[in-house]
Design a protein around this motif. Structure first.
Motif, PDB file in Angstrom:
ATOM      1  N   LEU A  31     -10.901  -6.161 -20.589  1.00 55.90           N
ATOM      2  CA  LEU A  31     -11.594  -6.066 -19.294  1.00 55.90           C
ATOM      3  C   LEU A  31     -12.432  -7.321 -19.059  1.00 55.90           C
ATOM      4  CD1 LEU A  31     -12.980  -2.414 -18.986  1.00 55.90           C
ATOM      5  CD2 LEU A  31     -11.655  -3.643 -17.273  1.00 55.90           C
ATOM      6  N   ALA A  32     -13.120  -7.738 -20.127  1.00 57.67           N
ATOM      7  CA  ALA A  32     -13.951  -8.946 -20.027  1.00 57.67           C
ATOM      8  C   ALA A  32     -13.075 -10.165 -19.740  1.00 57.67           C
ATOM      9  CB  ALA A  32     -14.745  -9.151 -21.315  1.00 57.67           C
ATOM     10  N   LEU A  33     -11.880 -10.171 -20.316  1.00 53.67           N
ATOM     11  CA  LEU A  33     -10.946 -11.284 -20.086  1.00 53.67           C
ATOM     12  C   LEU A  33     -10.640 -11.420 -18.599  1.00 53.67           C
ATOM     13  CD1 LEU A  33      -8.860 -13.430 -20.988  1.00 53.67           C
ATOM     14  CD2 LEU A  33      -7.237 -11.568 -21.348  1.00 53.67           C
ATOM     15  N   THR A  34     -10.380 -10.275 -17.938  1.00 54.62           N
ATOM     16  CA  THR A  34     -10.102 -10.307 -16.502  1.00 54.62           C
ATOM     17  C   THR A  34     -11.276 -10.914 -15.741  1.00 54.62           C
ATOM     18  OG1 THR A  34      -8.804  -8.296 -16.754  1.00 54.62           O
ATOM     19  CG2 THR A  34      -9.437  -8.887 -14.515  1.00 54.62           C
ATOM     20  N   CYS A  35     -12.486 -10.445 -16.060  1.00 53.81           N
ATOM     21  CA  CYS A  35     -13.673 -10.922 -15.341  1.00 53.81           C
ATOM     22  C   CYS A  35     -13.913 -12.404 -15.607  1.00 53.81           C
ATOM     23  CB  CYS A  35     -14.907 -10.114 -15.753  1.00 53.81           C
ATOM     24  SG  CYS A  35     -14.735  -8.373 -15.352  1.00 53.81           S
ATOM     25  N   ALA A  36     -13.765 -12.817 -16.868  1.00 54.90           N
ATOM     26  CA  ALA A  36     -14.004 -14.223 -17.213  1.00 54.90           C
ATOM     27  C   ALA A  36     -12.978 -15.117 -16.530  1.00 54.90           C
ATOM     28  CB  ALA A  36     -13.946 -14.401 -18.734  1.00 54.90           C
ATOM     29  N   ALA A  37     -11.708 -14.702 -16.556  1.00 60.35           N
ATOM     30  CA  ALA A  37     -10.661 -15.507 -15.923  1.00 60.35           C
ATOM     31  C   ALA A  37     -10.922 -15.613 -14.426  1.00 60.35           C
ATOM     32  CB  ALA A  37      -9.283 -14.895 -16.187  1.00 60.35           C
ATOM     33  N   PHE A  38     -11.385 -14.493 -13.834  1.00 61.45           N
ATOM     34  CA  PHE A  38     -11.642 -14.509 -12.393  1.00 61.45           C
ATOM     35  C   PHE A  38     -12.801 -15.458 -12.067  1.00 61.45           C
ATOM     36  CE2 PHE A  38     -13.407 -12.812  -8.402  1.00 61.45           C
ATOM     37  CZ  PHE A  38     -12.273 -12.964  -7.620  1.00 61.45           C
ATOM     38  N   ALA A  39     -13.854 -15.406 -12.892  1.00 61.98           N
ATOM     39  CA  ALA A  39     -15.003 -16.297 -12.660  1.00 61.98           C
ATOM     40  C   ALA A  39     -14.555 -17.753 -12.741  1.00 61.98           C
ATOM     41  CB  ALA A  39     -16.103 -16.002 -13.678  1.00 61.98           C
ATOM     42  N   ALA A  40     -13.753 -18.065 -13.757  1.00 61.17           N
ATOM     43  CA  ALA A  40     -13.266 -19.440 -13.923  1.00 61.17           C
ATOM     44  C   ALA A  40     -12.384 -19.839 -12.742  1.00 61.17           C
ATOM     45  CB  ALA A  40     -12.497 -19.565 -15.237  1.00 61.17           C
ATOM     46  N   ALA A  41     -11.517 -18.898 -12.302  1.00 60.33           N
ATOM     47  CA  ALA A  41     -10.602 -19.191 -11.197  1.00 60.33           C
ATOM     48  C   ALA A  41     -11.373 -19.438  -9.899  1.00 60.33           C
ATOM     49  CB  ALA A  41      -9.618 -18.041 -11.023  1.00 60.33           C
ATOM     50  N   LEU A  42     -12.428 -18.633  -9.706  1.00 61.32           N
ATOM     51  CA  LEU A  42     -13.250 -18.764  -8.502  1.00 61.32           C
ATOM     52  C   LEU A  42     -13.969 -20.115  -8.500  1.00 61.32           C
ATOM     53  CD1 LEU A  42     -13.440 -16.621  -6.364  1.00 61.32           C
ATOM     54  CD2 LEU A  42     -15.610 -15.881  -7.329  1.00 61.32           C
ATOM     55  N   TRP A  43     -14.416 -20.524  -9.673  1.00 58.15           N
ATOM     56  CA  TRP A  43     -15.098 -21.820  -9.808  1.00 58.15           C
ATOM     57  C   TRP A  43     -14.131 -22.957  -9.458  1.00 58.15           C
ATOM     58  CZ3 TRP A  43     -14.132 -25.891 -13.260  1.00 58.15           C
ATOM     59  CH2 TRP A  43     -15.082 -26.921 -13.224  1.00 58.15           C
ATOM     60  N   LEU A  44     -12.925 -22.886 -10.008  1.00 57.99           N
ATOM     61  CA  LEU A  44     -11.900 -23.897  -9.723  1.00 57.99           C
ATOM     62  C   LEU A  44     -11.622 -23.985  -8.222  1.00 57.99           C
ATOM     63  CD1 LEU A  44      -8.974 -23.617 -12.300  1.00 57.99           C
ATOM     64  CD2 LEU A  44     -10.110 -25.702 -11.508  1.00 57.99           C
ATOM     65  N   TYR A  45     -11.578 -22.810  -7.590  1.00 58.07           N
ATOM     66  CA  TYR A  45     -11.271 -22.731  -6.166  1.00 58.07           C
ATOM     67  C   TYR A  45     -12.381 -23.393  -5.359  1.00 58.07           C
ATOM     68  CZ  TYR A  45      -9.674 -20.408  -1.865  1.00 58.07           C
ATOM     69  OH  TYR A  45      -9.205 -20.128  -0.608  1.00 58.07           O
ATOM     70  N   ARG A  46     -13.629 -23.119  -5.720  1.00 56.59           N
ATOM     71  CA  ARG A  46     -14.765 -23.648  -4.954  1.00 56.59           C
ATOM     72  C   ARG A  46     -14.946 -25.138  -5.169  1.00 56.59           C
ATOM     73  NH1 ARG A  46     -18.477 -18.337  -5.829  1.00 56.59           N
ATOM     74  NH2 ARG A  46     -17.434 -17.132  -4.198  1.00 56.59           N
ATOM     75  N   VAL A  47     -14.634 -25.597  -6.387  1.00 52.95           N
ATOM     76  CA  VAL A  47     -14.762 -27.018  -6.702  1.00 52.95           C
ATOM     77  C   VAL A  47     -13.836 -27.844  -5.799  1.00 52.95           C
ATOM     78  CG1 VAL A  47     -14.022 -28.681  -8.461  1.00 52.95           C
ATOM     79  CG2 VAL A  47     -15.637 -26.878  -9.045  1.00 52.95           C
TER      80      VAL A  47
END
Lengths: 235, 119
Positions: free
Chosen positions: A11-27
């Motif tokens: 579950l944490a993996l999903t959340c961590a991957a999403f946070a990283a993906a969101l960061w990449l998107y915003r950058v």
């Protein structure tokens, strides 16, 4: 590792991957084309699957650990009724363009997919599994089973269609010079179901409401017509 | 507190939808039936959507991408399909989706009445 530990980590993996993906998107905000291709629904699943492959965890175990998200996906589907209701005064005035676009879009999506797959040498089973591609996953799975496709393949096909539509849609609309968020929303909902609807809500509430409408209407139209069409053509 | 109240209402409709889908055996998934029922309830209640419900919906929809993530990951773990079928599958999805987006958008643009008031 005990099961509940594994569940929490996945579950944490999903959340961590999403946070990283969101960061990449915003950058990448300043680069629209690159940003469209770096949508969290492209980069997030890539990161998760890379980690699953590297740690030899099979997808089934990951999916079971993340049941919560599958459940909330259903709850959020129900919640789509709220923007739909709030924007309904826009929608009821546009019934003619909406219904014509729906009928054209939903049938063209199926017909063009089948024609292209057939031209490229697809088997009958492949063709049938492709037919429900533009319908939201739960409807598509039931349909695929009913008409003799491979549900697991259909699940992948539907998600892939959604991601392709959500990622390429904004690029196409920009290329066509279409800025009307009602058109962007409705067409994205028809072509790219839930994933496209997610993308549409990022554009505006009105765009999202039209996408929810496209998603719901396409699902209903396809669910009621496709089984009959398949019976008609295969017999 | 308000978020939880909204969540309870949404889950209730989700449950009713699942129940109807299960009992009648129609191929429409429960949450979609729940969405239709909630929409009808809101349409016919003739009052403003309660703020707490609107807020819950807004929060959930904002996190829709996160909820799709596990399902999208399944794309990389498809069942074994003979390799001759990969090209027709990928080609059909990418080309057909592109063509449909393009043509449906052009068609709808033609059909839309001129809009006097752009927001």
């Amino acid at each position: 590792m005990t099961t509940w530990m594994a569940t929490i980590l996945l579950l944490a993996l999903t959340c961590a991957a999403f946070a990283a993906a969101l960061w990449l998107y915003r950058v990448n905000r300043g680069r629209p084309t690159l940003q469209a291709l770096m949508h969290p629904l492209v980069t997030g699943p890539l990161m998760v699957s890379a980690i699953l492959v590297a740690t030899h965890i099979d997808y089934d175990q990951y999916r079971k650990a993340n049941q919560l998200f599958f459940f909330l996906l259903g709850t959020t589907t129900v919640a789509l009724a709220i923007p739909l209701h709030q924007q309904f005064h826009h929608i009821s005035r546009l019934s003619k363009p909406l219904i014509i676009t729906l009928i054209f879009g939903a049938s063209f999506a199926v017909a063009s997919a089948l024609a292209i797959a057939w031209l490229l040498g697809g088997s009958v089973e492949t063709l049938i599994s492709l037919a429900p591609k533009s319908v939201t996953t739960p409807i598509a799975l039931g349909l695929s089973e009913k008409i003799g496709g491979l549900p697991a393949l259909t699940a992948g096909v539907v998600v892939f269609t959604g991601v392709v539509g959500a990622v390429l849609g904004p690029l196409i609309f920009r290329w066509l010079g279409i800025t009307d968020d009602r058109i962007i929303g409705f067409v994205t909902g028809i072509c790219a179901h839930g994933v496209g609807t997610t993308r549409a809500f990022e554009i505006s509430a009105r765009c999202g409401a039209f996408a929810s409408l496209g998603l719901g209407m396409t699902g209903a139209l396809t669910a009621f017509s496709l089984p009959w069409l398949v019976i008609f053509f295969l017999d | 507190m308000n978020l939880l109240r909204g969540l309870a209402v949404l889950i209730l409709f989700q449950g009713i939808g699942e129940g109807i889908s299960h009992i009648t055996g129609i191929p429409v998934p429960g949450p979609v039936i729940g969405m239709v029922l909630l929409f009808l309830a809101l349409q016919f209640s003739h009052t403003e959507t309660p703020a707490w419900l609107g807020r819950t919906g807004h929060v959930l929809i904002r996190w829709l991408s996160l909820m799709f993530l596990p399902a999208c990951t399944g794309l990389f773990f498809l069942p074994d399909i003979s390799s001759s079928q990969w090209l027709p599958i990928a080609g059909a999805i990418v080309l057909a989706t592109l063509l449909t987006l393009l043509l449906a958008a052009l068609l709808m643009q033609k059909l839309m009445p001129a809009e006097g008031h752009r927001p």
